[in-house]
Design a protein around this motif. Structure first.
Motif: not given
Lengths: 463, 111
Positions: A35-36, A42, A45, A48-49, A79, A81, A137, A141-142, A416, A450-451
């Motif tokens: 899904d990632n 994790q 993980r 983008a960089r 990406q 799920e 995370i 990740t960021s 959820c 999941r929706p």
């Protein structure tokens, strides 16, 4: 390409990636659905960089490079799920194009990892309160870190790791609140059987002490104050079962709060498929039943890594090698012979980790008193705003099974689908009904878990 | 409403500083780092609350950051209830916070 999806692996963390790479090395094709955005799960993980941070495990980048080199044999689908699994192993995959596709593999390996374990407390829904794993995370990740006073609370090895990582980025750690007692001498002896891992833990602890970060063992956060954003926490000492005690409470200012009492296996897909499950606190609570070959009670459905039993990254890497052999053997593939040696080596590594895992579990295994901090007004289900009092009223009215309890209160029925609150509801129901938590049945789930936009399902044909 | 109050999170400066692009949040144009996780970028820009809870209307924002808890949903380019932890910042993206409206019920709610 029909062979490409004879084996589907779900989850590209350490277990799933290792399994896919082992199969590819033996010349066996598989689909690897994750899904990632990027593979690694994790623990490995990335965002983008690629970013540097304290304690970064170099094995993640190596595994991603190996995956890139094996794209000819591994049908890697980021990406994506899984929104459904059927007892005949049909998988419903919601991909990046917004379409749900139904795959028909002959064998499935679920390597979906763990979910963080939280205990509802007053104020835990305020902005500024995050999962402990969520704060990590943001960093991984960021490169986003807190700039106000931070309180991290819960239990387990992640608590000190995240504290040390954020501290190294210049964050102000106001306190680390650990529900567990300090490890006993016996537990330390067990932890010392893996000197590299114990050494990491000791380094984190020393980094915190050097900077005079208060570490409160045998304490927990019992309330978070604030109106539109978290502003402070109230901390209380706990007993051996992690139940908050009435005296000795104190208040600590905090703008960013991280909560996490450890992790538990993510069993939503094995539940949906209809596998048998067992309850054992040492394995992370409810978990799927497996054979020695890591196969569930549904033939051809395997589970590896933290999604089966909480064992951390080293166990997940070993189980990835084990399950690659097991699934090839199950399908009668001639390449199974080539995978046997890797599986045997993995089995020896697992045996070598046993004492360490037992000591870690004894030290930090979640205790049921952690759920006792919820007051009548505390929201148990964040999605549907269901309070502890509403659940207690429903139990008093005779809703003592989790399914009817959910239907009557809507707890666990929001966006959820109960992933955040199910352990709390189980423990609350057990306490109110006077039953052991192992006797509280699990809620059922249904496709899609999941929706999914209605249009995404329109393309679904038969199998 | 502007960025709620103080931004309690910040992006660590590094040699790999990303380019910033314009994103519309509610009716305000904000510059966010291109390609980064939207939830993280919003937090660093001071947007800790992204929606109002279903019954109480209380402010909620990112919590698990791994796609599991659905607390970080917002309307993105007209699509309702998108998890901001699962989308990347793109130039021209339109983010609408769901502060007042109760979120739409999940698909099973009609049952």
């Amino acid at each position: 390409m029909a062979d490409a999806s004879a084996i589907a692996i779900v989850g590209a963390g350490p277990a799933g990636l290792t399994a896919a790479l082992a199969l590819a090395a033996a010349g066996v094709r598989c689909s690897l659905i994750d899904d990632n955005d990027a593979a690694g799960g994790q623990i490995f993980r990335t965002g983008a960089r690629e970013r540097a941070y304290l304690g970064k495990d170099p094995r993640g980048a190596r595994l991603r490079a190996a995956l890139q080199a094996q794209r000819g044999l591994i049908d890697y689908r980021p990406q994506s799920e899984i929104v459904g699994i059927e007892p005949d192993l049909a998988l419903w995959v919601h991909g990046p194009a917004g379409v749900v596709e139904r795959l028909r593999p002959r064998a499935v390996v679920l390597a979906t990892g763990a979910l963080e374990l939280w205990a509802p407390i007053p104020g835990w829904t305020l902005p500024g309160v995050y999962g402990l794993g969520g704060l990590q995370i943001l960093l991984k990740t960021s490169g986003v870190v807190p700039r106000g006073p931070v309180v991290l609370a819960g239990a387990g090895p992640l608590l000190r790791l995240v504290a040390a990582q954020l501290l190294a980025c210049g964050a102000e750690i106001a306190a680390v609140i650990d529900a567990a007692a300090r490890p006993s001498l016996g537990q330390l002896a067990g932890l010392a059987t893996q000197p590299r891992l114990l050494g990491r833990g000791v380094r984190w602890e020393l980094a915190l002490r050097r900077r005079r970060v208060p570490i409160l063992s045998r304490h927990t956060v019992v309330a978070i104050e604030g109106t539109r954003h978290a502003q402070a926490v109230e901390v209380a000492p706990v007993d051996d079962e992690w139940r908050p005690l009435p005296s000795g409470r104190r208040r600590i200012d905090a703008a960013v709060i991280g909560l996490g009492f450890g992790v538990r296996p993510n069993i939503e897909l094995t539940r949906l498929a209809g596998c048998d499950h067992d309850h054992d606190p040492a394995s992370g609570g409810w978990h799927v039943s497996r054979s020695d070959a890591l196969e569930t009670t549904i033939a051809g459905l395997f589970v590896a890594g933290d999604g089966a039993v909480i064992g951390g990254v080293d166990r997940a890497l070993a189980e990835g090698a084990l399950v690659a052999h097991a699934v090839a053997a199950r399908l009668g593939l001639p390449q199974a012979a080539a995978l046997a040696a890797g599986a045997e080596a993995a089995r020896r590594r697992l045996a070598g980790q046993r004492r360490f895992r037992a000591a870690l579990t004894g030290w930090s295994m979640p205790r049921p008193g952690m759920f006792a901090a919820a007051t009548a007004d505390t929201l148990i289900c964040r999605c549907e705003d269901v309070t502890r009092a509403q659940i207690a009223d429903a139990v008093a009215a005779g809703y003592t099974e989790i399914g009817p309890l959910k239907m009557s209160t809507r707890a666990g029925m929001g966006l959820c689908q109960g992933r955040s609150c199910t352990p709390a509801i189980q423990h609350l129901l057990a306490a109110l009904a006077g039953l052991p938590v192992a006797q509280i049945s699990l809620p059922t789930s249904r496709i899609p878990i999941r929706p999914v936009p209605l249009g995404a399902m329109a393309t679904l044909g038969g199998g | 409403m502007a960025a709620d109050e103080t931004a309690w999170l910040r992006q660590v400066e590094g040699a790999d500083a990303p380019a910033f692009v314009e994103v519309t949040i509610d009716d305000r144009v904000v510059r966010l780092p291109d390609g980064e996780m939207l939830a993280a970028a919003l937090l660093a820009a001071g947007y800790a609350a992204l929606n109002g809870s279903i019954v109480q209307g209380a402010p909620r924002g990112p919590f698990c950051l791994m796609g599991s808890c659905f607390q970080c949903v917002a309307e993105i380019d007209g699509a309702p209830q998108v998890r901001t932890c699962r989308v990347a910042v793109r130039a021209g993206m339109r983010v609408r916070r769901l502060m007042d409206a109760s979120p739409v019920r999940p698909p099973d709610a009609a049952a």
